[in-house]
Write a protein that holds these residues in place. Sequence first.
Motif, mmCIF file in Angstrom:
data_model
loop_
_atom_site.group_PDB
_atom_site.id
_atom_site.type_symbol
_atom_site.label_atom_id
_atom_site.label_comp_id
_atom_site.label_asym_id
_atom_site.label_seq_id
_atom_site.Cartn_x
_atom_site.Cartn_y
_atom_site.Cartn_z
ATOM 1 N N GLY A 120 0.804 -1.212 0.000
ATOM 2 C CA GLY A 120 0.000 0.000 0.000
ATOM 3 C C GLY A 120 0.836 1.262 0.000
ATOM 4 N N ALA A 121 2.046 1.181 0.581
ATOM 5 C CA ALA A 121 2.940 2.342 0.571
ATOM 6 C C ALA A 121 3.386 2.641 -0.860
ATOM 7 C CB ALA A 121 4.143 2.088 1.469
ATOM 8 N N TYR A 122 3.717 1.577 -1.620
ATOM 9 C CA TYR A 122 4.108 1.781 -3.011
ATOM 10 C C TYR A 122 2.943 2.338 -3.830
ATOM 11 C CZ TYR A 122 8.293 -1.015 -2.020
ATOM 12 O OH TYR A 122 9.473 -1.491 -1.521
ATOM 13 N N SER A 123 1.751 1.820 -3.602
ATOM 14 C CA SER A 123 0.576 2.312 -4.326
ATOM 15 C C SER A 123 0.303 3.775 -3.994
ATOM 16 C CB SER A 123 -0.659 1.473 -3.976
ATOM 17 O OG SER A 123 -0.489 0.132 -4.383
ATOM 18 N N THR A 124 0.533 4.144 -2.736
ATOM 19 C CA THR A 124 0.353 5.532 -2.326
ATOM 20 C C THR A 124 1.322 6.459 -3.048
ATOM 21 O OG1 THR A 124 -0.451 4.879 -0.135
ATOM 22 C CG2 THR A 124 0.439 7.105 -0.349
ATOM 23 N N VAL A 125 2.572 6.031 -3.144
ATOM 24 C CA VAL A 125 3.578 6.841 -3.838
ATOM 25 C C VAL A 125 3.217 6.982 -5.315
ATOM 26 C CG1 VAL A 125 5.986 6.918 -4.579
ATOM 27 C CG2 VAL A 125 5.423 6.290 -2.223
ATOM 28 N N VAL A 126 2.832 5.880 -5.931
ATOM 29 C CA VAL A 126 2.454 5.905 -7.349
ATOM 30 C C VAL A 126 1.305 6.885 -7.570
ATOM 31 C CG1 VAL A 126 1.420 4.532 -9.196
ATOM 32 C CG2 VAL A 126 3.326 3.603 -7.868
ATOM 33 N N GLN A 176 -5.542 11.365 -18.657
ATOM 34 C CA GLN A 176 -4.088 11.244 -18.681
ATOM 35 C C GLN A 176 -3.699 9.865 -18.145
ATOM 36 O OE1 GLN A 176 -1.761 14.657 -17.166
ATOM 37 N NE2 GLN A 176 -3.729 15.677 -16.787
ATOM 38 N N LEU A 177 -2.539 9.380 -18.582
ATOM 39 C CA LEU A 177 -1.988 8.126 -18.072
ATOM 40 C C LEU A 177 -0.533 8.370 -17.705
ATOM 41 C CD1 LEU A 177 -2.449 5.076 -17.554
ATOM 42 C CD2 LEU A 177 -1.563 4.672 -19.867
ATOM 43 N N TRP A 178 -0.214 8.138 -16.435
ATOM 44 C CA TRP A 178 1.146 8.361 -15.935
ATOM 45 C C TRP A 178 1.737 7.053 -15.423
ATOM 46 C CZ3 TRP A 178 4.022 13.065 -14.917
ATOM 47 C CH2 TRP A 178 3.445 14.199 -15.486
ATOM 48 N N GLN A 179 3.041 6.905 -15.628
ATOM 49 C CA GLN A 179 3.764 5.735 -15.125
ATOM 50 C C GLN A 179 4.758 6.176 -14.059
ATOM 51 O OE1 GLN A 179 5.345 2.318 -17.652
ATOM 52 N NE2 GLN A 179 7.234 3.434 -17.252
ATOM 53 N N VAL A 180 4.844 5.369 -12.996
ATOM 54 C CA VAL A 180 5.737 5.690 -11.881
ATOM 55 C C VAL A 180 6.634 4.490 -11.601
ATOM 56 C CG1 VAL A 180 5.892 6.415 -9.473
ATOM 57 C CG2 VAL A 180 3.972 7.199 -10.895
ATOM 58 N N ALA A 181 7.931 4.726 -11.524
ATOM 59 C CA ALA A 181 8.904 3.688 -11.177
ATOM 60 C C ALA A 181 9.491 4.004 -9.802
ATOM 61 C CB ALA A 181 10.018 3.625 -12.214
ATOM 62 N N ILE A 182 9.602 2.980 -8.967
ATOM 63 C CA ILE A 182 10.144 3.134 -7.626
ATOM 64 C C ILE A 182 11.398 2.281 -7.501
ATOM 65 C CG2 ILE A 182 9.720 2.769 -5.166
ATOM 66 C CD1 ILE A 182 6.741 3.214 -5.735
ATOM 67 N N THR A 183 12.488 2.891 -7.076
ATOM 68 C CA THR A 183 13.776 2.198 -6.961
ATOM 69 C C THR A 183 14.363 2.397 -5.569
ATOM 70 O OG1 THR A 183 14.949 4.140 -7.843
ATOM 71 C CG2 THR A 183 14.277 2.449 -9.422
#
Length: 202
Positions: A120-126, A176-183
């Motif tokens: 859920g933390a990753y989904s929140t950031v996205v 709009q469609l946005w992509q988010v990458a988390i590293t």
Amino acid sequence: MLDITAPVLTDAKLSDNNETVSQSGVLAVEVTSRSPRPLPAEQPGPGANLFQRGVLMYVVETLGGRPFHELTPQEFTQVTGAGFAGTVGLEFTEVTGDRVCAHWPVSPAIHQAHGIVHGGAYSTVVESLASVGAAVWFGPEGRVVGVNNNTDFLRSSSEGTHYGEAIPLHRGRSQQLWQVAITDDRRNLLARGQVRLQNLAD
């Protein structure tokens, strides 16, 4: 029929000597009841008053009335930190209509039961990064709202600093469609998500 307005039944005991049986052989039970205990009052978090007024009102009152799309990365950190996303601890470093970047420290506050970062933390950031980027791009035309968040969790992590980068895949008149990458610190890809947003013109 059950009366749902009746007090909650919390105690029950057998009548007489706890062994009274009716003529039909059914155990007779005397039921006592008491009102449910009141729930403890919730303690408002630091952003409670802010979100009771609304983020836009906060911007008007605190940030000089500048439009949402003109805020600096530091101001976006302040605004998002007052709400749900504040649990993650996002710090924005770049905010434009073409790219949004942020980082945050990993802490036990966003761990799940096995000691790794909760999905859920990753989904929140996205959601947060995509929404900010979409809002800045749409600018004075109106506002945007997320209508779909699809986040894949690719690698577990439990410590260090995480980084997020959002870029647009499509920016149209209505959506709009946005992509988010988390590293992570080593640039390993931990999660990747896409958020579709609806443009709501004023």
